[in-house]
Scaffold this motif. Sequence first.
Motif, PDB file in Angstrom:
ATOM      1  N   ALA A 138     140.381 185.186  39.967  1.00 11.27           N
ATOM      2  CA  ALA A 138     141.880 185.439  40.676  1.00 11.27           C
ATOM      3  C   ALA A 138     142.707 184.365  40.241  1.00 11.27           C
ATOM      4  CB  ALA A 138     141.789 185.920  42.094  1.00 11.27           C
ATOM      5  N   VAL A 139     143.820 184.298  39.946  1.00 10.26           N
ATOM      6  CA  VAL A 139     144.773 183.109  39.876  1.00 10.26           C
ATOM      7  C   VAL A 139     146.021 183.227  40.957  1.00 10.26           C
ATOM      8  CG1 VAL A 139     146.346 182.124  38.340  1.00 10.26           C
ATOM      9  CG2 VAL A 139     144.379 183.115  37.391  1.00 10.26           C
ATOM     10  N   LEU A 140     145.967 182.125  41.674  1.00 10.82           N
ATOM     11  CA  LEU A 140     147.120 182.060  42.729  1.00 10.82           C
ATOM     12  C   LEU A 140     147.959 181.133  42.293  1.00 10.82           C
ATOM     13  CD1 LEU A 140     144.437 182.948  44.648  1.00 10.82           C
ATOM     14  CD2 LEU A 140     146.270 183.273  46.005  1.00 10.82           C
ATOM     15  N   ARG A 141     149.154 181.361  42.211  1.00  6.79           N
ATOM     16  CA  ARG A 141     150.231 180.398  41.732  1.00  6.79           C
ATOM     17  C   ARG A 141     151.397 179.760  42.573  1.00  6.79           C
ATOM     18  NH1 ARG A 141     153.251 182.472  36.230  1.00  6.79           N
ATOM     19  NH2 ARG A 141     153.650 184.151  37.577  1.00  6.79           N
ATOM     20  N   LEU A 142     151.650 178.779  42.699  1.00 10.71           N
ATOM     21  CA  LEU A 142     152.888 178.189  43.408  1.00 10.71           C
ATOM     22  C   LEU A 142     153.690 177.668  42.503  1.00 10.71           C
ATOM     23  CD1 LEU A 142     150.052 176.170  44.929  1.00 10.71           C
ATOM     24  CD2 LEU A 142     151.504 177.164  46.655  1.00 10.71           C
ATOM     25  N   TYR A 167     154.494 181.164  46.730  1.00 12.84           N
ATOM     26  CA  TYR A 167     153.062 181.205  46.225  1.00 12.84           C
ATOM     27  C   TYR A 167     153.012 182.863  46.064  1.00 12.84           C
ATOM     28  CZ  TYR A 167     152.252 181.886  51.162  1.00 12.84           C
ATOM     29  OH  TYR A 167     152.202 182.434  52.432  1.00 12.84           O
ATOM     30  N   ALA A 168     152.017 183.133  45.283  1.00 10.82           N
ATOM     31  CA  ALA A 168     151.600 184.358  45.199  1.00 10.82           C
ATOM     32  C   ALA A 168     150.366 184.556  44.432  1.00 10.82           C
ATOM     33  CB  ALA A 168     152.603 185.402  44.445  1.00 10.82           C
ATOM     34  N   LEU A 169     149.784 185.798  44.241  1.00  5.44           N
ATOM     35  CA  LEU A 169     148.673 186.089  43.602  1.00  5.44           C
ATOM     36  C   LEU A 169     149.042 186.667  42.277  1.00  5.44           C
ATOM     37  CD1 LEU A 169     145.399 186.911  43.353  1.00  5.44           C
ATOM     38  CD2 LEU A 169     145.885 188.847  44.176  1.00  5.44           C
ATOM     39  N   ALA A 170     148.764 186.045  41.188  1.00  2.32           N
ATOM     40  CA  ALA A 170     149.160 186.047  39.966  1.00  2.32           C
ATOM     41  C   ALA A 170     148.588 187.205  39.367  1.00  2.32           C
ATOM     42  CB  ALA A 170     149.223 184.801  38.948  1.00  2.32           C
ATOM     43  N   LEU A 213     156.216 176.134  52.529  1.00  2.86           N
ATOM     44  CA  LEU A 213     155.724 177.315  51.850  1.00  2.86           C
ATOM     45  C   LEU A 213     156.091 178.710  52.086  1.00  2.86           C
ATOM     46  CD1 LEU A 213     154.433 174.908  50.281  1.00  2.86           C
ATOM     47  CD2 LEU A 213     152.219 176.403  50.078  1.00  2.86           C
ATOM     48  N   ARG A 214     156.454 179.704  51.238  1.00  2.34           N
ATOM     49  CA  ARG A 214     156.393 180.972  51.549  1.00  2.34           C
ATOM     50  C   ARG A 214     156.213 182.070  50.673  1.00  2.34           C
ATOM     51  NH1 ARG A 214     160.408 183.544  49.073  1.00  2.34           N
ATOM     52  NH2 ARG A 214     162.313 182.213  48.298  1.00  2.34           N
ATOM     53  N   HIS A 215     155.545 183.062  50.947  1.00  2.00           N
ATOM     54  CA  HIS A 215     155.021 184.058  49.954  1.00  2.00           C
ATOM     55  C   HIS A 215     156.399 184.663  48.898  1.00  2.00           C
ATOM     56  CE1 HIS A 215     153.238 187.513  48.072  1.00  2.00           C
ATOM     57  NE2 HIS A 215     151.978 186.826  48.305  1.00  2.00           N
ATOM     58  N   ALA A 216     156.332 184.736  47.666  1.00  2.00           N
ATOM     59  CA  ALA A 216     157.204 184.961  46.848  1.00  2.00           C
ATOM     60  C   ALA A 216     157.680 186.385  46.825  1.00  2.00           C
ATOM     61  CB  ALA A 216     156.509 184.727  45.371  1.00  2.00           C
ATOM     62  N   GLU A 217     158.939 186.595  46.530  1.00  2.00           N
ATOM     63  CA  GLU A 217     159.421 188.092  46.477  1.00  2.00           C
ATOM     64  C   GLU A 217     159.124 188.754  45.346  1.00  2.00           C
ATOM     65  OE1 GLU A 217     161.584 189.225  48.785  1.00  2.00           O
ATOM     66  OE2 GLU A 217     161.753 187.405  50.013  1.00  2.00           O
ATOM     67  N   PRO A 218     158.961 189.958  45.108  1.00  2.00           N
ATOM     68  CA  PRO A 218     158.779 190.590  43.754  1.00  2.00           C
ATOM     69  C   PRO A 218     159.553 190.210  42.597  1.00  2.00           C
ATOM     70  CG  PRO A 218     158.917 192.016  45.379  1.00  2.00           C
ATOM     71  CD  PRO A 218     159.348 191.025  46.127  1.00  2.00           C
ATOM     72  N   GLY A 219     159.127 189.527  41.729  1.00  2.00           N
ATOM     73  CA  GLY A 219     159.802 188.679  40.394  1.00  2.00           C
ATOM     74  C   GLY A 219     160.268 187.514  40.595  1.00  2.00           C
ATOM     75  N   GLY A 249     137.489 186.201  41.952  1.00  2.00           N
ATOM     76  CA  GLY A 249     138.519 187.344  42.422  1.00  2.00           C
ATOM     77  C   GLY A 249     137.805 188.190  43.617  1.00  2.00           C
ATOM     78  N   SER A 250     137.533 187.187  44.656  1.00  2.00           N
ATOM     79  CA  SER A 250     136.983 187.988  46.153  1.00  2.00           C
ATOM     80  C   SER A 250     138.053 188.277  46.943  1.00  2.00           C
ATOM     81  CB  SER A 250     135.670 187.120  46.698  1.00  2.00           C
ATOM     82  OG  SER A 250     135.847 187.207  48.041  1.00  2.00           O
ATOM     83  N   LEU A 251     138.231 189.386  47.571  1.00  2.00           N
ATOM     84  CA  LEU A 251     139.254 189.862  48.530  1.00  2.00           C
ATOM     85  C   LEU A 251     139.304 188.747  49.545  1.00  2.00           C
ATOM     86  CD1 LEU A 251     138.862 193.553  48.812  1.00  2.00           C
ATOM     87  CD2 LEU A 251     140.545 192.235  47.572  1.00  2.00           C
ATOM     88  N   ALA A 252     138.084 188.314  50.017  1.00  2.00           N
ATOM     89  CA  ALA A 252     137.935 187.303  51.231  1.00  2.00           C
ATOM     90  C   ALA A 252     138.409 185.953  50.855  1.00  2.00           C
ATOM     91  CB  ALA A 252     136.517 187.031  51.685  1.00  2.00           C
ATOM     92  N   VAL A 253     137.870 185.467  49.662  1.00  2.00           N
ATOM     93  CA  VAL A 253     138.518 184.322  49.155  1.00  2.00           C
ATOM     94  C   VAL A 253     139.911 184.047  49.091  1.00  2.00           C
ATOM     95  CG1 VAL A 253     138.374 182.718  47.069  1.00  2.00           C
ATOM     96  CG2 VAL A 253     136.363 183.741  48.073  1.00  2.00           C
ATOM     97  N   ILE A 254     140.446 185.360  48.600  1.00  2.00           N
ATOM     98  CA  ILE A 254     142.094 185.417  47.962  1.00  2.00           C
ATOM     99  C   ILE A 254     142.531 185.143  49.358  1.00  2.00           C
ATOM    100  CG2 ILE A 254     144.072 186.887  47.224  1.00  2.00           C
ATOM    101  CD1 ILE A 254     141.526 187.891  45.246  1.00  2.00           C
TER     102      ILE A 254
END
Length: 437
Positions: free
Chosen positions: A20-24, A8-11, A104-110, A86-91
């Motif tokens: 803000a769009v977060l993608r999994l 997952y990551a903030l897109a 689940l884990r945070h995505a690496e760059p790219g 797109g709120s910092l707190a929400v994200i």
Amino acid sequence: MSSADTIYALATAPGKSGVAVLRLSGPRALAALQRLTGREALAPRHAHYVTFRAPGGEAIDRGLALYFPAPHSFTGEEVAECHLHGSLAVIRQLLEAFSGMEGLRHAEPGEFTRRAFINGKMDLMEAEGLADLIEAETREQKTQAMRQMQGELSRFYERLRGELVGCLALLEAYIDFPDEEIPESVLQSLSERSGGAAALIRNVMQDEGRGEHVRDGISIVILGAPNVGKSSLINVIAKRDVAIVSYQAGTTRDIIEVHLDMAGYPVVLVDTAGIRDSGDTIEQEGVRRALARAEAADLRLVVADGARAGGVEEALPLMRGEALLVVNKCDLVPQSVADALAISTQTGEGMDRLLAALEARVVQLFSSGDAPMITRERHRAHLGDALYHIEKSLTSLPLELRCEELRRAAGAVGKITGKIQVDDVLDVIFSSFCIGK
Ligand code: GDP
């Protein structure tokens, strides 16, 4: 970096924004979305207006949830998207909720694009095109990136590779099946075909690096003696305060760069130290760097002081390669100078003409010839390899070695798009010759 993980990551860009769009992406994307929204039924490719909730039940935000089943998604895997404010707190809260979920884990760059590549959703060229599109700042950078992202360049390289594989298949058949009725003239037509591929590569490589330039920007270096008005000029051109305008000679010691958009092309305008003989070692170093930078530049903008006797003559030795001469301070001594643009950075006189002349040069440097097929040094290096091996395959080496050279050439082209399949040769042999009939 197992693709069994769901990433997952903030897109969208980090920071405050309307949406803000977060993608999994991965096998647990749908399950995670179901858990966050409390909805079991999430129809594919539909926007569902939902409340996203933290594991404790607290509402994070209301927004849209989307689900794209594999393989019809960007990555080719199960993909879910959460569109929130797109709120910092929400994200932050949503990212925390993701990080607490198993698998689940945070995505690496790219990593999203990497998965799309691995799953055959795009080739390397297209992935690079996508990266360039995201980086694009000018119209022409965008146009070039779109061409690449949409596969125009990939198709060209695939055709080229196909041709080399075809030649290789012919040669292998000629060697392996001498008793079959393969005429001698095959060798002649083979040489013509691989010679044609070599000519095509040579042609593509003679592009003056236009594709790379569109990505990286064309560099224009401002050169001239101290105090002629170089910093003033860069300030006027950039319409911002980027260089210090000073009354003392030799103050612009560091190289200053301004990035500009000229007629849709990216331009890096570089101010340099004033060129003069100096006893000061720091200044000497500045002059050395200025001259080195000018050597590597695409265009030199040489500035002369029109108000000083001998100012123009002093500037002439700096006119080397692609260069444009401007005579500054024409407000002090109105005069017309042959082959030069008279300007005043103080009154703005002649600036429109200078900018038009610069733009015309930039357009000329970029737009001669066909749209370039090479946009990165990586492509050029592989093409150079391919050409080297084709040329070797055209020499009088034993046939087996010529085969090997053709195989390497096809492999080098394959590296450009990232499609290198060993079975290709066999496929071509078996489909175009009815061997073993
Ligand atoms: P650089 O050393 O070549 O970068 O020159 P600067 O931009 O620092 O300018 C040197 C001096 O010339 C400063 O005092 C500027 O105000 C002055 N100057 C620059 N352009 C003009 C111009 O077009 N007309 C007049 N009268 N003075 C200028």
